[in-house]
Structures are given as structure tokens and as C-alpha cells.
Design an enzyme around this catalytic site. Structure first.
Site, mmCIF file in Angstrom:
data_model
loop_
_atom_site.group_PDB
_atom_site.id
_atom_site.type_symbol
_atom_site.label_atom_id
_atom_site.label_comp_id
_atom_site.label_asym_id
_atom_site.label_seq_id
_atom_site.Cartn_x
_atom_site.Cartn_y
_atom_site.Cartn_z
ATOM 1 N N HIS A 137 2.109 2.136 -3.391
ATOM 2 C CA HIS A 137 1.095 2.967 -3.992
ATOM 3 C C HIS A 137 1.410 4.496 -3.938
ATOM 4 O O HIS A 137 1.432 5.172 -5.065
ATOM 5 C CB HIS A 137 -0.344 2.699 -4.000
ATOM 6 C CG HIS A 137 -0.975 1.631 -4.413
ATOM 7 N ND1 HIS A 137 -0.841 1.363 -5.726
ATOM 8 C CD2 HIS A 137 -1.525 0.352 -3.948
ATOM 9 C CE1 HIS A 137 -1.430 -0.055 -5.960
ATOM 10 N NE2 HIS A 137 -1.717 -0.511 -4.740
ATOM 11 N N GLU A 146 0.609 -1.071 0.038
ATOM 12 C CA GLU A 146 -0.037 0.040 0.006
ATOM 13 C C GLU A 146 0.712 1.318 -0.015
ATOM 14 O O GLU A 146 0.478 2.148 -0.667
ATOM 15 C CB GLU A 146 -0.844 -0.135 1.014
ATOM 16 C CG GLU A 146 -1.720 -1.281 1.267
ATOM 17 C CD GLU A 146 -2.907 -1.180 0.202
ATOM 18 O OE1 GLU A 146 -3.211 -0.012 -0.570
ATOM 19 O OE2 GLU A 146 -3.387 -2.381 -0.242
ATOM 20 N N GLU A 155 -0.949 -2.364 -9.520
ATOM 21 C CA GLU A 155 -0.791 -3.290 -8.619
ATOM 22 C C GLU A 155 0.564 -4.203 -8.812
ATOM 23 O O GLU A 155 1.211 -4.567 -7.668
ATOM 24 C CB GLU A 155 -2.122 -4.180 -8.508
ATOM 25 C CG GLU A 155 -3.491 -3.587 -8.196
ATOM 26 C CD GLU A 155 -3.425 -3.021 -6.731
ATOM 27 O OE1 GLU A 155 -2.796 -3.861 -6.064
ATOM 28 O OE2 GLU A 155 -3.871 -1.843 -6.576
#
Length: 451
Positions: free
Chosen positions: A315, A312, A391
Site C-alpha cells: 500500500h 501492507e 487491496e
């Protein structure tokens, strides 16, 4: 047939083109779902390459769960398409608009109060959608999810939550819509720029206040207690210069991540299973949702939680959040620019039954929902492809942080705990999956040895 269509008045061409495209998209989606259901029905044994990842019992559970969801999606999608078609054919939109006018007239507001009538129209439309969607939502929650052990709600809590969601939606939708309509009406030749700036501002405000004021209405947030996990998360954030300010545990959610200007937060669901049965509500322990934990659910240990968090944070570090915002706002500006060009076309209103008036709200609905639908489908597919790319990049970021093995095992556990089916039809996956299928992600992480 096409030759006959082109001989019809332009407004009739527009109307039937919208219907034809809507059914074309539905049939395409139905075809893709049919391909995927065939996978669910025929793949009854664990593929050889998954032998060390999923046991046969979990594989069968996930297969049946996804098959039930797919069958439900078929019938709910068919109903939705038929409902939308009937609304258009029977003049449901102009009927609801006139009904809203009748309601406002009872309170002394005439045709000149278009924004007031628009707000009543929106309230009636969202209420209609909530009522017609309620049986499907009830079946999904209390039949399908209950059957497979995922339902965490009593009927009372479900209805209370539905009313709360409706109320919160109205509290946001109505003020924002009234201001947007007002800006469009007074903005002159450059109204589309002001409208775009206003929606940008609203987006930024909602992102800023969501975690503090909106999300707690539906989920319980508690600060992550001091300990090894919190220290490790803080150290990880410092290692990539992430300005972490708050750490919360959100029960019943997967890892969530927000990174925006000064509001830097990380929200976690502690994935370790600590209780077989708990009763919780928004105020703490007491009557409310009944959360039943499957004894076979594995959860993630601290190292695996950190690996998922590394993904995460990837990102954020790789700028995916900012890139998505930029793409969204570029698209918004483009749509408002085209709206400014098309809003003066009377035939668009006539096509959908508005022969005497051209309300701004109806123009927004016709242009953004119907006229832009081919563009929206193409954009959605492109964003899905981009999301999968992001992703893979975030997985690679976690791998480069030395957490490939932990992320590998975490992805497997999360997939199994949520009964995700690891085998997907390639075309269905390409069109629908914003996240790559499990096997593709594991292959991209490399040949990591697992216990």
C-alpha cells in the site's frame, strides 16, 4: 405524490426530500442485508471449492456468528433510522440548540456567543448519541461477541473505555470545532479556503500524534523484541526503501500500518497464539480485560506475518496512502466550496426549524449531513470500489515479493480465526466490502498449492 410535493413551499420540499432519501438509502441497505442473510441461512455446507480451506465445524461457527451479527445490524439500523426520523419530525435539532442556549445563558453568555452555544450543543448531541447507543453496544459486546467467544472485556473495563473514548472525543472535537467556526466567521469571501486548509492541518496533526498520544490510551504498545522476526521485517523494509523507524506489538489488533512523512512506523499483532488465557490492562498484568483464546485458533507463523506485512508495505510503495489523502482533501475542498455557496440560503435553515437564526454550526450540519447525503453515498461506493482495487494491487505486490504462498495461507488463517464467512452475495459484497471476499483474493493470488 411528487406533483403535490412540488406545490409545497421550498423549505418543506427540502425537509421531506431529506427524509425520503434517508429512508430510500435505509431500505436499499436493508434489501442488501436481506440478500446476505439468505446466504447465511441457506449455505449450510462447505462449498466444494472451500473443502480444503475450511473444516465444517469452523464453517458452521462462522455462519452462525455472521447471521447473529446481521440480525443485530437489522434491528439496530431500524432503530437508528426511526430515531433520526423522529428527531427531524419533532424538531429535535432546534430544541437541542435552544437548550444549549439556555445552558450558556445561565453562565452569562447571551445569543452573541454563538461559538460557545455551538460547543454546548455539540457536547449535548454527542452525549445523547453515546447514551442511546450504549444499550446496543452492550448487547453487541456482552451477548453476541460473548456468545461466539470474541468478548475480551469485563463490564467495568467496557464502561471505563466508553467514558475514556467520550472524553478523548470531546478534547479533540470541541477545540477543533470552535476554531473552525471562528475561521468561517472571520474569513470573509474566501473563508472556505481557510476552513479547508485548517481541516487539512488538523488531519496532518492527528495522523502525526495518533500513534504516540492517542492510540496508547486504548491499546498497549510494546517494542518488538530483537530476534528473527524483527530482523526480517527490517530487511524487508530496506528492500523497498521504506524508512522504518519504529516497530511495535499491539495486543489484540490485526496488522496496522502507518506511513506518513517522517513518522514511519509499523504496528504488528504477533499472530502466533502463545497463551490460552491472559489477563491484561493498560498498565500491564492485573485486573482488566479477560482475553480468552480459542484453542483451535491457528494464528500466523513468522513467514505469514511477513507476507501480510508485504501486503501492507505494498500500500505504501504503490502510493495508496498518498492517493487516499489526495482524494480526501479534494473532496473536502469541494464540499467547503459548495458550503460557501449554500450557507446563505435561508430556506435551508427554515426547513429544519431555524426561522429566527442561522447558526454556522447548524448550517454545517444541514449541508454536510443532509444536503450532501446523495453525493456522500455515491462517493462512498466509489471509494469502496477503489479500496478493493488497492487491496488486489497490494496482494499482487506481496506475490511479486515471492510471498504468494505465505499470504495465501495467512488470509485463510485470519479469516478462520475471525470467523469470517467466505461466501458473499455479489451485490452485498460490491456495495459494502472495502476488501475483496476471501475467495476472490485467493483466486487472484493464483493456484498456490497448500498443505
Amino acid at each position: 405524490m411528487l406533483k403535490t410535493l412540488f406545490l409545497l413551499p421550498v423549505e418543506t420540499q427540502i425537509f421531506y426530500s431529506v427524509l425520503v432519501f434517508s429512508w430510500t438509502v435505509y431500505l436499499w441497505e436493508a434489501y442488501l442485508s436481506c440478500r446476505q442473510r439468505k446466504i447465511y441461512r441457506t449455505t449450510i455446507h462447505v462449498p466444494e471449492e472451500l473443502g480444503k480451506i475450511m473444516d465444517p465445524e469452523t464453517f458452521e461457527k462462522s455462519r452462525l456468528y455472521q447471521l447473529d451479527k446481521s440480525n443485530f445490524s437489522f434491528w439496530s439500523g431500524l432503530y437508528s433510522e426511526i430515531e433520526g426520523t423522529l428527531i427531524l419530525l419533532l424538531g429535535g435539532i432546534p430544541f437541542l440548540w435552544h437548550l444549549a442556549g439556555s445552558v450558556t445563558a445561565r453562565f452569562g453568555f447571551g445569543p452573541d456567543y454563538e461559538i460557545t452555544q455551538s460547543l454546548v450543543f455539540l457536547t449535548l448531541a454527542t452525549l445523547f448519541g453515546a447514551v442511546t447507543g450504549l444499550p446496543w453496544s452492550l448487547y453487541s459486546t456482552f451477548v453476541i461477541e460473548e456468545k461466539h467467544g470474541f468478548n475480551q472485556q469485563t463490564l467495568g473495563f467496557f464502561l471505563k473505555d466508553a467514558v475514556k473514548k467520550f472524553a478523548v472525543t470531546q478534547c479533540i472535537l470541541l477545540p477543533v470545532s470552535s476554531l473552525l467556526l471562528y475561521i468561517i466567521k472571520i474569513g470573509g469571501d474566501y473563508f472556505f479556503i481557510y476552513a479547508w486548509l485548517f481541516t487539512l492541518l488538523v488531519s496532518l496533526v492527528l495522523v502525526t500524534i495518533y500513534a504516540d498520544y492517542i492510540a496508547p490510551l486504548f491499546d498497549k504498545f510494546t517494542p518488538l523484541p530483537e530476534g528473527e522476526l524483527k530482523t526480517a521485517i527490517e530487511d524487508m523494509a530496506k528492500s523497498i526503501s521504506f524508512p522504518l523507524t519504529k516497530l511495535y506489538v499491539v495486543e489484540g489488533r490485526n496488522v496496522m500500518f502507518e506511513a506518513f512523512f517522517a513518522q514511519q512506523r509499523v504496528f504488528l499483532r504477533l499472530l502466533q497464539e502463545q497463551a490460552h488465557l491472559r489477563r491484561t490492562n493498560r498498565d500491564g498484568v492485573g485486573p482488566g480485560r479477560i482475553v480468552q483464546r480459542d484453542k483451535k485458533k491457528q494464528g500466523c507463523n513468522n513467514a505469514e506475518i511477513l507476507a501480510v506485512l508485504g501486503h501492507e508495505l505494498g500500500h505504501w510503495k504503490l502510493g495508496h496512502t498518498v492517493k487516499n489523502i489526495v482524494i480526501s482533501q479534494m473532496n473536502s475542498f469541494l464540499c467547503f466550496s459548495l458550503f460557501a455557496v449554500l450557507i446563505g440560503r435561508i430556506e435551508l435553515f427554515v426547513a429544519f426549524g431555524f426561522t429566527q437564526s442561522q447558526p454556522t454550526l447548524i448550517g454545517l450540519m444541514i449541508i454536510f449531513q443532509f444536503i450532501f447525503s446523495p453525493y456522500n453515498e455515491l462517493l462512498s461506493f466509489c471509494l469502496t470500489v477503489l479500496s478493493r482495487r488497492f487491496e488486489f494491487q497490494a496482494d499482487a505486490f506481496a506475490r511479486d515479493m515471492g510471498k504468494a504462498s505465505e499470504l495465501y495461507s495467512a488470509l485463510i488463517k485470519l479469516n478462520m480465526d475471525n470467523l469470517g464467512f467466505p461466501v458473499a452475495d455479489w451485490l452485498f459484497s460490491m456495495w459494502h466490502y472495502s476488501h475483496p471476499p476471501l475467495l476472490e483474493r485467493l483466486r487472484a493470488l493464483g493456484n498456490v498449492k497448500q498443505d
